[in-house]
Write a protein that holds these residues in place. Sequence first.
Motif, PDB file in Angstrom:
ATOM      1  N   UNK A  25       0.824  -1.210   0.000  1.00  0.00           N
ATOM      2  CA  UNK A  25       0.000   0.000   0.000  1.00  0.00           C
ATOM      3  C   UNK A  25       0.861   1.264   0.000  1.00  0.00           C
ATOM      4  N   UNK A  26       1.951   1.256   0.752  1.00  0.00           N
ATOM      5  CA  UNK A  26       2.857   2.403   0.772  1.00  0.00           C
ATOM      6  C   UNK A  26       3.490   2.614  -0.599  1.00  0.00           C
ATOM      7  N   UNK A  27       3.922   1.531  -1.219  1.00  0.00           N
ATOM      8  CA  UNK A  27       4.500   1.630  -2.561  1.00  0.00           C
ATOM      9  C   UNK A  27       3.484   2.176  -3.557  1.00  0.00           C
ATOM     10  N   UNK A  28       2.264   1.728  -3.468  1.00  0.00           N
ATOM     11  CA  UNK A  28       1.218   2.224  -4.367  1.00  0.00           C
ATOM     12  C   UNK A  28       0.992   3.716  -4.170  1.00  0.00           C
ATOM     13  N   UNK A  31       3.992   5.641  -5.702  1.00  0.00           N
ATOM     14  CA  UNK A  31       3.907   5.644  -7.158  1.00  0.00           C
ATOM     15  C   UNK A  31       2.799   6.570  -7.640  1.00  0.00           C
ATOM     16  N   UNK A  32       1.672   6.568  -6.968  1.00  0.00           N
ATOM     17  CA  UNK A  32       0.549   7.437  -7.338  1.00  0.00           C
ATOM     18  C   UNK A  32       0.961   8.901  -7.269  1.00  0.00           C
ATOM     19  N   UNK A  33       1.614   9.275  -6.178  1.00  0.00           N
ATOM     20  CA  UNK A  33       2.061  10.666  -6.010  1.00  0.00           C
ATOM     21  C   UNK A  33       3.163  10.990  -7.011  1.00  0.00           C
ATOM     22  N   UNK A  34       4.093  10.060  -7.191  1.00  0.00           N
ATOM     23  CA  UNK A  34       5.201  10.281  -8.124  1.00  0.00           C
ATOM     24  C   UNK A  34       4.739  10.456  -9.553  1.00  0.00           C
ATOM     25  N   UNK A  35       3.849   9.590 -10.007  1.00  0.00           N
ATOM     26  CA  UNK A  35       3.337   9.710 -11.373  1.00  0.00           C
ATOM     27  C   UNK A  35       2.497  10.964 -11.532  1.00  0.00           C
ATOM     28  N   UNK A  36       1.790  11.354 -10.507  1.00  0.00           N
ATOM     29  CA  UNK A  36       1.026  12.599 -10.562  1.00  0.00           C
ATOM     30  C   UNK A  36       1.945  13.795 -10.710  1.00  0.00           C
ATOM     31  N   UNK A  37       3.062  13.792  -9.986  1.00  0.00           N
ATOM     32  CA  UNK A  37       4.032  14.888 -10.089  1.00  0.00           C
ATOM     33  C   UNK A  37       4.664  14.922 -11.472  1.00  0.00           C
TER      34      UNK A  37
END
Length: 53
Positions: A25-28, A31-37
């Motif tokens: 869940x932490x990795x997800x 990744x969600x925040x990183x791809x959004x940035x």
Amino acid sequence: MVDLAAFASMGAGGAEAAMLIGAVLLEAAVLYVGYGALEQAFGDRVVKQLKGE
């Protein structure tokens, strides 16, 4: 719904499973925040390049 009583009775294996679920869940989330940035930073440029503008 998750049966927490059955999960708690698993002992040490249950703790390992909970840690694994937490890590996934932490990795997800990362990744969600990183791809959004990345999308915010480069999205418009990529779309313009693909359109040939």
